[in-house]
Design a protein around this motif. Structure first.
Motif, PDB file in Angstrom:
ATOM      1  N   ILE A  62       0.801  -1.227   0.000  1.00 15.31           N
ATOM      2  CA  ILE A  62       0.000   0.000   0.000  1.00 15.31           C
ATOM      3  C   ILE A  62       0.836   1.281   0.000  1.00 15.31           C
ATOM      4  O   ILE A  62       0.283   2.377  -0.119  1.00 15.31           O
ATOM      5  CB  ILE A  62      -0.988   0.034   1.178  1.00 15.31           C
ATOM      6  CG1 ILE A  62      -0.252   0.145   2.510  1.00 15.31           C
ATOM      7  CG2 ILE A  62      -1.907  -1.180   1.159  1.00 15.31           C
ATOM      8  CD1 ILE A  62      -1.177   0.476   3.670  1.00 15.31           C
ATOM      9  N   LYS A 170      -2.634   8.103  -1.261  1.00 15.59           N
ATOM     10  CA  LYS A 170      -3.634   7.058  -1.519  1.00 15.59           C
ATOM     11  C   LYS A 170      -4.778   7.057  -0.503  1.00 15.59           C
ATOM     12  O   LYS A 170      -5.674   6.222  -0.592  1.00 15.59           O
ATOM     13  CB  LYS A 170      -2.957   5.684  -1.534  1.00 15.59           C
ATOM     14  CG  LYS A 170      -1.940   5.517  -2.664  1.00 15.59           C
ATOM     15  CD  LYS A 170      -1.394   4.094  -2.677  1.00 15.59           C
ATOM     16  CE  LYS A 170      -0.479   3.861  -3.877  1.00 15.59           C
ATOM     17  NZ  LYS A 170       0.763   4.625  -3.810  1.00 15.59           N
ATOM     18  N   LEU A 172      -4.899   6.216   2.735  1.00 15.45           N
ATOM     19  CA  LEU A 172      -4.882   4.962   3.484  1.00 15.45           C
ATOM     20  C   LEU A 172      -4.234   5.188   4.843  1.00 15.45           C
ATOM     21  O   LEU A 172      -3.373   6.059   4.992  1.00 15.45           O
ATOM     22  CB  LEU A 172      -4.060   3.905   2.745  1.00 15.45           C
ATOM     23  CG  LEU A 172      -4.609   3.296   1.456  1.00 15.45           C
ATOM     24  CD1 LEU A 172      -3.477   2.718   0.636  1.00 15.45           C
ATOM     25  CD2 LEU A 172      -5.631   2.221   1.771  1.00 15.45           C
ATOM     26  N   ALA A 186      -9.225   2.768   4.555  1.00 15.12           N
ATOM     27  CA  ALA A 186      -9.129   3.666   3.413  1.00 15.12           C
ATOM     28  C   ALA A 186     -10.375   4.531   3.335  1.00 15.12           C
ATOM     29  O   ALA A 186     -11.416   4.212   3.920  1.00 15.12           O
ATOM     30  CB  ALA A 186      -8.964   2.871   2.114  1.00 15.12           C
ATOM     31  N   ASP A 188     -11.890   5.020   0.543  1.00 15.15           N
ATOM     32  CA  ASP A 188     -12.697   4.483  -0.556  1.00 15.15           C
ATOM     33  C   ASP A 188     -12.565   2.965  -0.583  1.00 15.15           C
ATOM     34  O   ASP A 188     -11.453   2.430  -0.475  1.00 15.15           O
ATOM     35  CB  ASP A 188     -12.231   5.093  -1.884  1.00 15.15           C
ATOM     36  CG  ASP A 188     -13.083   4.641  -3.054  1.00 15.15           C
ATOM     37  OD1 ASP A 188     -12.709   3.639  -3.705  1.00 15.15           O
ATOM     38  OD2 ASP A 188     -14.125   5.265  -3.306  1.00 15.15           O
ATOM     39  N   ASN A 190     -12.832   0.881  -3.055  1.00 13.54           N
ATOM     40  CA  ASN A 190     -12.091   0.359  -4.205  1.00 13.54           C
ATOM     41  C   ASN A 190     -10.582   0.394  -3.998  1.00 13.54           C
ATOM     42  O   ASN A 190      -9.855  -0.378  -4.616  1.00 13.54           O
ATOM     43  CB  ASN A 190     -12.464   1.142  -5.470  1.00 13.54           C
ATOM     44  CG  ASN A 190     -13.895   0.879  -5.904  1.00 13.54           C
ATOM     45  OD1 ASN A 190     -14.427  -0.211  -5.673  1.00 13.54           O
ATOM     46  ND2 ASN A 190     -14.533   1.865  -6.514  1.00 13.54           N
ATOM     47  N   THR A 191     -10.115   1.256  -3.139  1.00 10.98           N
ATOM     48  CA  THR A 191      -8.686   1.312  -2.842  1.00 10.98           C
ATOM     49  C   THR A 191      -8.218   0.040  -2.151  1.00 10.98           C
ATOM     50  O   THR A 191      -7.112  -0.452  -2.398  1.00 10.98           O
ATOM     51  CB  THR A 191      -8.379   2.530  -1.947  1.00 10.98           C
ATOM     52  OG1 THR A 191      -8.858   3.711  -2.578  1.00 10.98           O
ATOM     53  CG2 THR A 191      -6.889   2.660  -1.699  1.00 10.98           C
TER      54      THR A 191
END
Length: 224
Positions: A62, A170, A172, A186, A188, A190-191
């Motif tokens: 990540i 990102k 995260l 996260a 989102d 989808n991440t």
């Protein structure tokens, strides 16, 4: 120019509205994964090797080397106890000096009515390639094992320190709480989807149902 503290708080407000950075991180975020790091017999050299190996693989999954990172250190405040610039974790960040660290106090992090619930907090903004993350993850793994080195607290006592890595690019947050496991959340879903799929065998079974509810159906759509 905003201060580092303001920049950090703005990042949370923009991406994790209402989130308080504290344990258990997995239950505090809308989209999260919780991983089991334990393999084999506890408190052996091989055990800790595997713990750090898993944690490092997940960190590398990540964080790209160029990613901007907020490094957060929390420590329970007792009397005059404070976070020292000479502490082990700061030494694992290349080129950091005192002027690049923002210190402040956080009240009532876990107990809203307890006046003794006070934490010292330190923030450093850096890039992932400047962090010797394996050394830090090893020190976290040793948190409940006073005789093992390296440690976040070299005084040979059980530590109250918490470390968080926030991936600014990102959106995260990575938190290894001890040798047992770590959380990634996260902003989102989808991440985290590819992480859920790639490392599914490492997910903590106790919380698997919660994670499957969020990611499993999306996994089928993701593969189409």
């Amino acid at each position: 120019m905003p201060t580092l503290k303001q920049e950090y708080r703005q990042f949370l407000a923009d991406n994790f509205r209402g989130l308080i950075i504290r344990e258990p991180l997995f239950y505090n975020g809308s989209y999260g994964l919780r991983f089991d790091l334990q393999v084999g017999k506890t408190n052996t050299d091989q055990y800790f090797t595997e713990v750090v190996k898993r944690a490092s693989v997940l960190f590398e999954a990540i964080f790209d080397s160029s990613d901007n990172v907020f490094f957060i250190l929390l420590d329970f405040k007792w009397k005059r106890r404070k976070i020292r610039t000479s502490n082990y974790s700061f030494k694992q960040i290349k080129g950091v000096n005192k002027s690049q660290i923002t210190f402040f106090k956080v009240k009532h992090l876990y107990e809203p009515t307890d006046r003794f619930d006070l934490r010292n907090m330190a923030i450093i903004k850096t890039t992932a390639n400047k962090i010797s993350y394996r050394n830090i993850l090893m020190a976290i793994a040793h948190s409940d094992f006073p005789r093992r080195q390296p440690r976040l607290d070299n005084r040979g006592i059980l530590t109250d320190k918490e470390l968080y890595f926030l991936n600014i690019d990102k959106q995260l947050i990575f938190h290894m709480y001890d040798d047992r496991g770590l959380d990634i959340i996260a902003s989102d879903r989808n991440t985290l989807q590819p992480i859920y799929e790639q490392f599914n065998d490492w997910l903590l079974d106790y919380d698997r149902e919660r994670m499957d509810t969020i990611f499993k159906n999306n996994s089928v759509q993701h593969q189409r």
